[in-house]
Motif scaffolding. Structure first.
Motif, PDB file in Angstrom:
ATOM      1  N   ALA A  93       0.873  -1.343  -0.008  1.00  0.00           N
ATOM      2  CA  ALA A  93       0.162   0.014  -0.057  1.00  0.00           C
ATOM      3  C   ALA A  93       0.861   1.326  -0.027  1.00  0.00           C
ATOM      4  N   ASP A  94       0.593   2.110  -1.055  1.00  0.00           N
ATOM      5  CA  ASP A  94       1.330   3.552  -1.001  1.00  0.00           C
ATOM      6  C   ASP A  94       0.947   4.279  -0.090  1.00  0.00           C
ATOM      7  N   VAL A  95       1.751   4.385   1.179  1.00  0.00           N
ATOM      8  CA  VAL A  95       1.022   5.110   2.182  1.00  0.00           C
ATOM      9  C   VAL A  95       1.964   6.614   2.223  1.00  0.00           C
ATOM     10  N   GLY A  96       2.125   7.181   1.155  1.00  0.00           N
ATOM     11  CA  GLY A  96       3.030   8.511   1.166  1.00  0.00           C
ATOM     12  C   GLY A  96       4.221   8.213   0.899  1.00  0.00           C
ATOM     13  N   PRO A  97       5.130   8.648   2.144  1.00  0.00           N
ATOM     14  CA  PRO A  97       6.651   8.445   1.859  1.00  0.00           C
ATOM     15  C   PRO A  97       7.320   6.943   1.973  1.00  0.00           C
ATOM     16  N   SER A  98       6.457   5.847   2.096  1.00  0.00           N
ATOM     17  CA  SER A  98       6.824   4.822   2.344  1.00  0.00           C
ATOM     18  C   SER A  98       5.656   3.849   1.772  1.00  0.00           C
ATOM     19  N   PHE A  99       5.796   2.456   1.737  1.00  0.00           N
ATOM     20  CA  PHE A  99       4.956   1.403   1.316  1.00  0.00           C
ATOM     21  C   PHE A  99       4.906   0.496   2.161  1.00  0.00           C
ATOM     22  N   ALA A 100       3.401   0.179   2.741  1.00  0.00           N
ATOM     23  CA  ALA A 100       3.280  -0.947   3.602  1.00  0.00           C
ATOM     24  C   ALA A 100       3.199  -2.341   2.951  1.00  0.00           C
ATOM     25  N   HIS A 101       4.006  -3.277   3.096  1.00  0.00           N
ATOM     26  CA  HIS A 101       3.881  -4.486   2.241  1.00  0.00           C
ATOM     27  C   HIS A 101       2.873  -5.141   2.595  1.00  0.00           C
ATOM     28  N   VAL A 102       2.143  -5.972   1.690  1.00  0.00           N
ATOM     29  CA  VAL A 102       0.957  -6.886   2.071  1.00  0.00           C
ATOM     30  C   VAL A 102       1.577  -8.051   2.219  1.00  0.00           C
ATOM     31  N   HIS A 103       1.093  -8.833   3.492  1.00  0.00           N
ATOM     32  CA  HIS A 103       1.534 -10.106   3.709  1.00  0.00           C
ATOM     33  C   HIS A 103       0.157 -10.897   3.729  1.00  0.00           C
ATOM     34  N   ARG A 104       0.603 -12.278   3.962  1.00  0.00           N
ATOM     35  CA  ARG A 104      -0.517 -13.187   4.008  1.00  0.00           C
ATOM     36  C   ARG A 104      -1.683 -13.009   4.782  1.00  0.00           C
ATOM     37  N   GLY A 161      11.201   4.363 -28.918  1.00  0.00           N
ATOM     38  CA  GLY A 161      12.715   4.075 -29.013  1.00  0.00           C
ATOM     39  C   GLY A 161      13.259   2.807 -28.211  1.00  0.00           C
ATOM     40  N   ASP A 162      14.113   2.131 -28.560  1.00  0.00           N
ATOM     41  CA  ASP A 162      14.712   1.091 -28.157  1.00  0.00           C
ATOM     42  C   ASP A 162      15.797   1.449 -26.951  1.00  0.00           C
ATOM     43  N   ARG A 163      15.826   0.789 -25.960  1.00  0.00           N
ATOM     44  CA  ARG A 163      16.741   1.343 -24.785  1.00  0.00           C
ATOM     45  C   ARG A 163      17.084   0.102 -23.963  1.00  0.00           C
ATOM     46  N   LEU A 164      17.999   0.314 -22.910  1.00  0.00           N
ATOM     47  CA  LEU A 164      18.230  -0.506 -21.981  1.00  0.00           C
ATOM     48  C   LEU A 164      17.892   0.167 -20.691  1.00  0.00           C
ATOM     49  N   PHE A 165      17.081  -0.401 -19.858  1.00  0.00           N
ATOM     50  CA  PHE A 165      16.826  -0.040 -18.611  1.00  0.00           C
ATOM     51  C   PHE A 165      17.367  -0.296 -17.322  1.00  0.00           C
ATOM     52  N   VAL A 166      17.734   0.341 -16.446  1.00  0.00           N
ATOM     53  CA  VAL A 166      18.332  -0.375 -15.148  1.00  0.00           C
ATOM     54  C   VAL A 166      17.352   0.418 -14.269  1.00  0.00           C
ATOM     55  N   ALA A 167      17.109  -0.268 -12.902  1.00  0.00           N
ATOM     56  CA  ALA A 167      16.147   0.377 -11.935  1.00  0.00           C
ATOM     57  C   ALA A 167      16.787   0.244 -10.587  1.00  0.00           C
ATOM     58  N   PRO A 168      17.640   0.911  -9.938  1.00  0.00           N
ATOM     59  CA  PRO A 168      18.615   0.623  -9.104  1.00  0.00           C
ATOM     60  C   PRO A 168      17.555   1.050  -7.478  1.00  0.00           C
ATOM     61  N   MET A 169      16.559   2.061  -7.830  1.00  0.00           N
ATOM     62  CA  MET A 169      15.696   2.345  -6.727  1.00  0.00           C
ATOM     63  C   MET A 169      14.434   2.396  -7.293  1.00  0.00           C
ATOM     64  N   ARG A 170      13.469   2.208  -6.226  1.00  0.00           N
ATOM     65  CA  ARG A 170      12.108   2.252  -6.472  1.00  0.00           C
ATOM     66  C   ARG A 170      11.508   3.467  -7.319  1.00  0.00           C
ATOM     67  N   ASP A 171      12.119   4.507  -7.254  1.00  0.00           N
ATOM     68  CA  ASP A 171      11.613   5.670  -8.056  1.00  0.00           C
ATOM     69  C   ASP A 171      12.726   6.534  -8.819  1.00  0.00           C
ATOM     70  N   LEU A 172      13.522   5.350  -9.330  1.00  0.00           N
ATOM     71  CA  LEU A 172      14.444   5.759 -10.409  1.00  0.00           C
ATOM     72  C   LEU A 172      14.588   4.625 -11.365  1.00  0.00           C
ATOM     73  N   LEU A 173      14.276   5.025 -12.578  1.00  0.00           N
ATOM     74  CA  LEU A 173      14.683   4.257 -13.848  1.00  0.00           C
ATOM     75  C   LEU A 173      15.488   4.885 -14.831  1.00  0.00           C
ATOM     76  N   ILE A 174      16.425   4.287 -15.065  1.00  0.00           N
ATOM     77  CA  ILE A 174      17.622   5.006 -15.925  1.00  0.00           C
ATOM     78  C   ILE A 174      17.673   4.325 -17.255  1.00  0.00           C
ATOM     79  N   ASP A 175      17.505   5.171 -18.362  1.00  0.00           N
ATOM     80  CA  ASP A 175      17.275   4.783 -19.796  1.00  0.00           C
ATOM     81  C   ASP A 175      18.721   4.869 -20.265  1.00  0.00           C
TER      82      ASP A 175
END
Length: 180
Positions: free
Chosen positions: A36-47, A117-131
């Motif tokens: 759950a997106d609770v603002g500055p963080s996420f609350a993970h869903v568990h069983r 366009g074609d590209r290679l993505f890397v995603a080192p952080m949750r809110d960062l996608l590098i093209d």
């Protein structure tokens, strides 16, 4: 809570909480969790939460992906930085809402957000996608990814993703090269 649920990539470090977080493997072959997106963080869903809500994993997945698509639709590349690293052109995208990396989970929306366009993505952080250019040296991509991961205690640990012909495939990064 329904509108707050999103798919998320697992972080590199294990959770300090001894709960069984729900997860599944989705195309192109990556493991994701839900939170759950609770603002500055996420609350993970568990069983236990899934059982309390009376939902199964398929319904949770549908809800999460619908919410992600709703967040992304209509967004443009407004939160981008175009800056070469050495002689390699790079575009760094941040959503400002914590979902940039998960754009990879809905490849049909990549062109809408970042252009075609074609590209290679890397995603080192949750809110960062590098093209990166699609033919970029993988040792460089691995190094760049590791440099960003080192800055974030909640870093992801994903491979690269080749986006070619509007299709996404996994490209293994050379993690050993970044340690040398």
């Amino acid at each position: 809570m329904r509108e707050l649920i999103r798919p998320i990539f697992h972080r590199r470090r294990p959770s300090p909480f001894p709960m069984e977080f729900v997860s599944r493997v989705v195309p192109p072959g990556v493991s994701i969790g839900f939170a759950a997106d609770v603002g500055p963080s996420f609350a993970h869903v568990h069983r236990g939460m899934l059982e309390d809500w009376g939902l199964d994993l398929d319904v949770l997945g549908e809800v999460a992906f619908d919410n992600l698509r709703r967040c992304i639709r209509g967004r443009t590349g407004g939160n981008t930085v175009r800056e070469p690293v050495g002689d390699v052109p790079t575009i760094a995208f941040q959503s400002g809402d914590g979902w940039a990396s998960t754009l990879l989970l809905v490849p049909d929306l990549i062109d809408e957000v970042l252009g075609p366009g074609d590209r290679l993505f890397v995603a080192p952080m949750r809110d960062l996608l590098i093209d990166l250019p699609p033919g970029v040296d993988l040792e460089f991509a691995s190094w760049l990814t590791s440099e960003f991961e080192a800055l974030d205690p909640n870093a992801l640990c994903l491979e690269g993703f080749l986006y070619q012909g509007r299709k996404l495939s996994i490209v293994p990064l050379d993690r050993g090269a970044t340690l040398a």
